[in-house]
Design an enzyme around this catalytic site. Sequence first.
Site, PDB file in Angstrom:
ATOM      1  CD  GLU A  70     -40.996 -32.372 -29.310  1.00 56.15           C
ATOM      2  OE1 GLU A  70     -40.694 -33.560 -29.569  1.00 56.15           O
ATOM      3  OE2 GLU A  70     -42.161 -32.130 -28.644  1.00 56.15           O
ATOM      4  CD  GLU A  90     -38.175 -35.405 -25.236  1.00 56.43           C
ATOM      5  OE1 GLU A  90     -38.855 -36.504 -25.900  1.00 56.43           O
ATOM      6  OE2 GLU A  90     -38.823 -34.423 -25.106  1.00 56.43           O
TER       7      GLU A  90
END
Length: 873
Positions: free
Chosen positions: A471, A534
């Site tokens: 991220e 994820e």
Amino acid sequence: MMNKRHLLSALFVCGMTLAYAQTKTERWLDPNVNRVNTTQNHSSYFAYETQDLARQGEKGKSGRFMSLEGKWRFNFVVNHNEAPQGFYAPKFDDSQWEEFPVPGLFEMNGHGDKIYKNVGYSWATQFANNPPYVEEKNNYTGSYRREFLIPAAWKGQQIIMHVGSATSNLTVWVDGKEVGYSEDSKMEAEFDLTRYITPGKPAVIAMQVMRWCDGSYLEDQDFWRFTGLAREVYLYARPQTHVSDLFIVPDLVNNYRDGELSIRVQTAKAKGKTLAFSLVDADGREVWQQDAKIAADETVVKASLTAPKQWSAEIPYLYTLYTTLTDGKKVIEVIPQRVGFRKVELKEQQVLVNGKPVLFKGVDRHELDPDGGYVVSVERMVQDIQVMKQLNVNAVRTCHYSDDPRWYDLCDKYGIYVVAETNIESHGMGYGDRTLAKRTDYEKAHLERTRNNVLVQKNHPSIIFWSLGNEAGYGPNFEKAYDLVKQMDQSRPVQYERAGQTGKTDIYCPMYYEYDNCEKYLKSGNPRPLIQCEYSHAMGNSCGGFKEYWDLIRKYPNYQGGFIWDFIDQAVRGKSKVTGRQVWLYGGDEGRYPASDHNFNCNGVIQPDRQPNPHAYEIGYIQQNIWVKNIDLKAGSAELYNENFFRPIENVAAVVTLSVNGEVAYTLPLPQVPAVQPQQTVKLDLNQLGSMSELRQFLDQNKRKEVTADIEFRLLRDEPLLKAGHVVARQQFILQPYSFESLLSFDASNDASKTITVDSMLACYTMEVAGLSVTVNRRTGRLDYLDVDGHPMLQDGFSVVPNFWRAPTDNDYGAKLQQKFAVWKNPEMKLKKVDCQTVNKEVQSINVEYEMPQVKAVLKISYSLNARGFLVV
């Protein structure tokens, strides 16, 4: 026109920029200064002085090792500019300072606020993001001092100080002289103290750690934001002539049958000396040996082995390579390194390990202990792997940084596939134009962190992929980081989530990709396998829909699993400010002022003390590797499938439990399960497991009842971290379904004189059978009276009504489902009709119908009563 608020914001940012300009020489504000006078990072190993010590593999027993852990004199200040001046001088008076643990964190030991953030930095309530600038206010600073007696035997040797982890930066002094500086809070830093220390004499070692620096902009991970030292801290001595790095690359050739070993050794001041290599198996037998004369700073040796035992997460077989540096017959040092023969490659849209398209049943694991924070003991690490094994987890992503090197050792030993992530996450800067991925002043930091992650962890067979970070946007800095890793190590794939489907990533590794999108991608022809970095967000009451993901994974060859977010509830142990009792604290417990994302840190498969959350059992079940399929009771047959890729079904026995309407009838232990080879199915003759005629008779005796068979596969003998009797797989089969219709049928064994009467009054319908009375209000359609043997079951004013709402879960709130589906909480229901129907002479039914205009639905309800006194809604 600029309003007052915008003007003030502009002045604030300009002021911060000016402040940085005035102090730009400060290295903790310069993203191009990340390491000063640190040694070059190298693969994680310890060099012993003898072969015997190397075989024991415990550096604490070596005379070249000295722990610096324990209590240090310590001074804490909230604001960096208030830190004591000159505290590193040998004669500085620290008598009023406290005793503080090393390793240890400020916030876990009474200093500063415990802050948890998912998105955004810990300074979110203090100042705006303006990299590389951070303020001195609330920039906690800890100063350390301690005197050590340096062993006299170390005279003439190189003396190195190792600090495993310092958040966010570290400065080191010895006897008042500065040695060096480092950033990257999740990567070890080593300092050469040789010219600052006199062996045989005491030395004052001083350290200073700051909460924030320019590097903190790359450390916006979804976790607690703590400050301090978190891993091993020690000194070690090495001869001036030594091995400075070692890169071992095992490979499989000849259709994965034989092994090749490439050993690349960097040495210092060693020309003319000899390197002796010895590879021994798990039983200590030498299987290969070779000597090499050192002619340059780098020596490369290759070895070939016939049919070596292979390493995988299922069978983690390890050899040990001993690299001995000698001067004639004199041993200078011996380095042991574990070696696992395995091959990782990309072929036909799949990741292959040893030629097999393995499934990654993974979790994302933060390094966190409820009592130590970032300080995690080896015992806790072993416990984590034990729980993973219990839940059929075979893979872990080190979210979102490099872990303690001892963690990778344990993954090698016990068999866990690792995605080794670099300590980069700049989530708080977003993914657009402000992302640090596109800033040239942060290019060096991206590349240094990436390089060091590979340099230190490269020899671990458990590491299957490298990950560039998490991220942090996408741009030139990550493209260069990808190229750098590929240059350093060609033996592993590289992944990065923000590179998407077309950027520089070998794996397509999205987050929380929905079923439809997964299936669309899997049919697209993209050469990258799909492995979600994820998915299945494990917060609160969660992990619903997990089976649906695995149905797709088992259907499409290029979908090879994923990593659950996340493994451990990140709460820490503390006392409630309300009750004073011990509780698990989350981010919002620290008050309103500190930055917080409230309870979002509690999203694990297991609790902080490693007890399983309820959804852990669902995960363990769906990810198991032994499956019974296609049971045919009439034919007396079934199939047994082994989902492993390397290990046959062995060391397990089966136990079958029969239950009637949920009550256990009897348990039947079965003979040892047949050995089924990996990825194979074997047909079972159930007649050999017991009398099928007795089973059929049992089912006949329990007609109209639900009969289930629960089968458990249990270990016969202990395995590493798992005890005999542990259930490795389980399934339940409905041998005879529950007969719903039987509730409405007449049972001749009961009193046939029982009849149902229906009293139709103006206001309601009432159905009665001996001992039971039911009333449905004709104006509302509600069941508002229920009487059993003269005892009312409903209080006055209460009714049985349909409910379409449940308490929202944490993940519901995250997706705003409580708003999206709010109309279902109290939907409008317009009564259309209420009537009474005779099903047969023993059964009556009251039927109700509603219109639900807000949700464009029709609701139909029937209340049926039979002569046995059963009410069916």
